[in-house]
Write a protein that holds these residues in place. Structure first.
Motif, PDB file in Angstrom:
ATOM      1  N   VAL A  26       0.952  -1.363   0.182  1.00 58.87           N
ATOM      2  CA  VAL A  26       0.073  -0.140   0.024  1.00 58.87           C
ATOM      3  C   VAL A  26       0.658   1.697   0.122  1.00 58.87           C
ATOM      4  O   VAL A  26       1.681   1.661   1.027  1.00 58.87           O
ATOM      5  N   ARG A  28       1.105   5.592  -0.870  1.00 57.69           N
ATOM      6  CA  ARG A  28       0.671   6.951  -0.062  1.00 57.69           C
ATOM      7  C   ARG A  28       0.798   7.758  -1.756  1.00 57.69           C
ATOM      8  O   ARG A  28       1.699   7.792  -2.254  1.00 57.69           O
ATOM      9  N   LYS A  75      -2.992   2.099  -3.313  1.00 58.14           N
ATOM     10  CA  LYS A  75      -2.560   2.948  -3.088  1.00 58.14           C
ATOM     11  C   LYS A  75      -3.893   3.771  -2.465  1.00 58.14           C
ATOM     12  O   LYS A  75      -5.077   3.121  -1.688  1.00 58.14           O
ATOM     13  N   VAL A  76      -3.578   4.597  -0.968  1.00 53.34           N
ATOM     14  CA  VAL A  76      -4.185   5.172  -0.197  1.00 53.34           C
ATOM     15  C   VAL A  76      -4.019   6.832  -0.272  1.00 53.34           C
ATOM     16  O   VAL A  76      -2.733   7.076  -1.094  1.00 53.34           O
ATOM     17  N   LYS A  77      -4.829   7.563  -0.320  1.00 58.97           N
ATOM     18  CA  LYS A  77      -4.616   8.969  -0.322  1.00 58.97           C
ATOM     19  C   LYS A  77      -4.329   9.946   0.632  1.00 58.97           C
ATOM     20  O   LYS A  77      -3.824  11.356   0.727  1.00 58.97           O
ATOM     21  N   SER A  78      -3.668   8.961   2.122  1.00 59.14           N
ATOM     22  CA  SER A  78      -2.899   9.844   3.202  1.00 59.14           C
ATOM     23  C   SER A  78      -2.495   8.968   4.188  1.00 59.14           C
ATOM     24  O   SER A  78      -2.529   7.378   4.592  1.00 59.14           O
ATOM     25  N   GLU A  81      -5.134   7.018   5.899  1.00 51.04           N
ATOM     26  CA  GLU A  81      -5.952   5.994   5.761  1.00 51.04           C
ATOM     27  C   GLU A  81      -4.547   4.742   5.842  1.00 51.04           C
ATOM     28  O   GLU A  81      -4.746   3.375   6.406  1.00 51.04           O
ATOM     29  N   LEU A  82      -3.754   5.036   5.658  1.00 53.56           N
ATOM     30  CA  LEU A  82      -2.111   3.926   6.128  1.00 53.56           C
ATOM     31  C   LEU A  82      -2.306   3.311   7.286  1.00 53.56           C
ATOM     32  O   LEU A  82      -2.170   2.310   7.018  1.00 53.56           O
ATOM     33  N   LEU A  85      -4.825   1.063   8.076  1.00 54.76           N
ATOM     34  CA  LEU A  85      -4.537  -0.055   7.739  1.00 54.76           C
ATOM     35  C   LEU A  85      -4.057  -0.791   8.159  1.00 54.76           C
ATOM     36  O   LEU A  85      -3.787  -2.324   7.944  1.00 54.76           O
ATOM     37  N   CYS A 114       4.936   3.937   2.625  1.00 55.58           N
ATOM     38  CA  CYS A 114       4.531   2.611   2.219  1.00 55.58           C
ATOM     39  C   CYS A 114       4.163   2.013   3.905  1.00 55.58           C
ATOM     40  O   CYS A 114       4.246   1.891   5.092  1.00 55.58           O
ATOM     41  N   THR A 129      -7.960  -5.483   2.307  1.00 57.70           N
ATOM     42  CA  THR A 129      -7.055  -4.893   1.709  1.00 57.70           C
ATOM     43  C   THR A 129      -8.099  -4.547   0.463  1.00 57.70           C
ATOM     44  O   THR A 129      -7.877  -4.059  -1.125  1.00 57.70           O
ATOM     45  N   LEU A 132      -9.404  -1.525  -2.675  1.00 60.61           N
ATOM     46  CA  LEU A 132      -8.724  -0.092  -1.991  1.00 60.61           C
ATOM     47  C   LEU A 132      -8.121  -0.118  -3.540  1.00 60.61           C
ATOM     48  O   LEU A 132      -8.399  -1.578  -4.491  1.00 60.61           O
TER      49      LEU A 132
END
Length: 135
Positions: A26, A28, A75-78, A81-82, A85, A114, A129, A132
């Motif tokens: 994952v 960012r 991917k995540v936007k922040s 969020e990471l 997860l 990440c 996941t 995502l």
């Protein structure tokens, strides 16, 4: 999910649903990383999470190795969020490795870049996941 790759003999298609075990990386997308930096950070996440699984969940690591080491990049936007997860993965008992950059090249020190999750059974990974977006 089907993934295409270019091999020595041309394009090959791999259906990731055919794998019983997988690893998810994952990344960012809210920080400015070059493609090379993203690849390096993803490599750190893949190796670190795999090593954790090898030592602590060999019953997942060994078949993942035999199956061909399926990896999916999402991917995540922040950072938030990471981190959420990571919390979910840890609560589910999944191998997880959060990568924090040292700041030697293009990012400030202590930038969380990440997360590697797995290898683990695909059904357990999908709970965390599965929704995502691909990188």
């Amino acid at each position: 999910m089907s993934v295409e790759a270019t091999g020595m003999t041309g394009k090959i298609s791999v259906d990731s649903s055919a794998f019983s075990y997988k690893q998810v990386i994952v990344l960012r997308t809210d920080i400015n990383m070059s493609k090379g930096k993203m690849a390096a950070q993803a490599g750190h996440a893949a190796v670190s999470a795999s090593e954790y699984a090898r030592k602590n969940r060999p019953e997942w690591w060994s078949p993942w190795i035999r199956e061909g080491q399926c990896k999916i990049a999402v991917k995540v936007k922040s950072e938030q969020e990471l981190l959420e997860l990571e919390r979910k993965a840890m609560n589910a008992g999944l191998p997880a490795a959060l990568i924090v950059d040292r700041g030697l090249t293009e990012l400030p020190p202590e930038t969380t870049t990440c997360l590697g999750i797995g290898p683990a059974p695909s059904d357990k990974m999908d709970v965390i996941t599965g929704k995502l977006p691909l990188l």
